[in-house]
Structure formats: structure tokens, C-alpha cells
Design a protein around this motif. Structure first.
Motif, PDB file in Angstrom:
ATOM      1  N   MET A   1       0.791  -1.568  -0.343  1.00 33.92           N
ATOM      2  CA  MET A   1      -0.614  -0.018   0.273  1.00 33.92           C
ATOM      3  C   MET A   1       0.908   1.174  -0.237  1.00 33.92           C
ATOM      4  N   GLN A   4      -3.387   6.364   1.902  1.00 31.63           N
ATOM      5  CA  GLN A   4      -4.104   5.247   2.317  1.00 31.63           C
ATOM      6  C   GLN A   4      -4.654   7.390   2.359  1.00 31.63           C
ATOM      7  N   GLU A   7     -11.310   7.347   2.517  1.00 28.40           N
ATOM      8  CA  GLU A   7     -11.441   5.692   0.942  1.00 28.40           C
ATOM      9  C   GLU A   7     -10.287   5.606  -0.352  1.00 28.40           C
ATOM     10  N   LEU A   9      -7.777   4.443  -1.330  1.00 26.46           N
ATOM     11  CA  LEU A   9      -6.652   3.755  -1.646  1.00 26.46           C
ATOM     12  C   LEU A   9      -5.613   3.281  -2.448  1.00 26.46           C
ATOM     13  N   THR A  10      -4.481   3.461  -2.982  1.00 30.62           N
ATOM     14  CA  THR A  10      -4.131   2.928  -3.461  1.00 30.62           C
ATOM     15  C   THR A  10      -1.929   2.114  -3.509  1.00 30.62           C
ATOM     16  N   TYR A  11      -2.537   1.111  -3.839  1.00 28.14           N
ATOM     17  CA  TYR A  11      -1.707  -0.320  -3.999  1.00 28.14           C
ATOM     18  C   TYR A  11      -0.392  -0.191  -5.445  1.00 28.14           C
TER      19      TYR A  11
END
Length: 114
Positions: A1, A4, A7, A9-11
Motif C-alpha cells: 500500500m 491511504q 476511502e 487507497l493506492t497499491y
């Protein structure tokens, strides 16, 4: 990850030697537009592919169908800033890749256009 914030989220990682990022953009076109603009400012060139839920105008599309479109009609007004007229085109190579993946996963596909 990687990030964050509420809401969002970045992976980020590598898939088959290709750098890939996956982003949850919140709800609605305006939140997605903000996330995409932020991502473009970090990395270029970039291809964005919207995966998730949506509405359908065609009666033969049922809730739960996997739909791969050639384009999409967007009536929420945010998209018109980027695609006047409300029709967002899909790229042929991206649709081909989605079809290949769905076929490999043995998914039934519904084809649709606006």
C-alpha cells in the motif's frame, strides 16, 4: 500500500514485469477525477481503466453481469470536462486484454455499447 486517505487507497507493484497501480477512488465521477488528476501529476505516461459497478441502459444487461464496453455514456457532467459530448471511448487493445483475462478466468461476458 502506497497511500491511504479516507476511502482513497493506492497499491503499487509489479505484474509480469509491468509496473501497476490500483486505486480506490471513492464514490462518483468527481472523486475519481480528483484521484486521476493527482495520479497523472505523479507518473506519466499513464493508462486508466475503470473497473467496478455501473448502471446500464440496455435491458439485456442484468445485475451481476460482467460487461466490457467499447465506450461509455457519462451523464454525470464531470466527464464532459475531458470528453465533450459525454461519450468516453475505450481503447481496442485494452478491451482485447480484458476479453483475454475474462476468457482465461472462464467468465461469461456481456458486450455493450451506448
Amino acid at each position: 500500500m502506497r497511500r491511504q486517505n479516507r476511502e482513497f487507497l493506492t497499491y503499487t507493484g509489479i505484474y509480469q514485469n509491468i509496473p501497476v497501480s490500483v486505486m480506490a477512488t471513492g464514490i462518483g465521477a468527481a472523486a475519481s477525477a480528483i484521484a486521476i488528476v493527482e495520479a497523472v501529476n505523479c507518473v506519466s505516461p499513464v493508462t486508466f481503466m475503470r473497473l467496478g459497478t455501473c448502471g446500464a441502459l440496455q435491458e439485456y444487461i442484468e445485475v451481476g453481469d460482467l460487461v466490457i464496453t467499447e465506450s461509455a455514456w457519462c451523464g454525470e457532467k464531470t466527464s464532459e470536462c475531458y470528453f465533450p459530448g459525454g461519450i468516453v471511448p475505450g481503447r481496442i487493445r485494452d478491451r482485447a486484454a480484458l476479453k483475454e483475462a475474462a476468457t482465461a478466468l472462464k467468465c461469461d461476458i456481456t458486450w455493450a455499447s451506448p
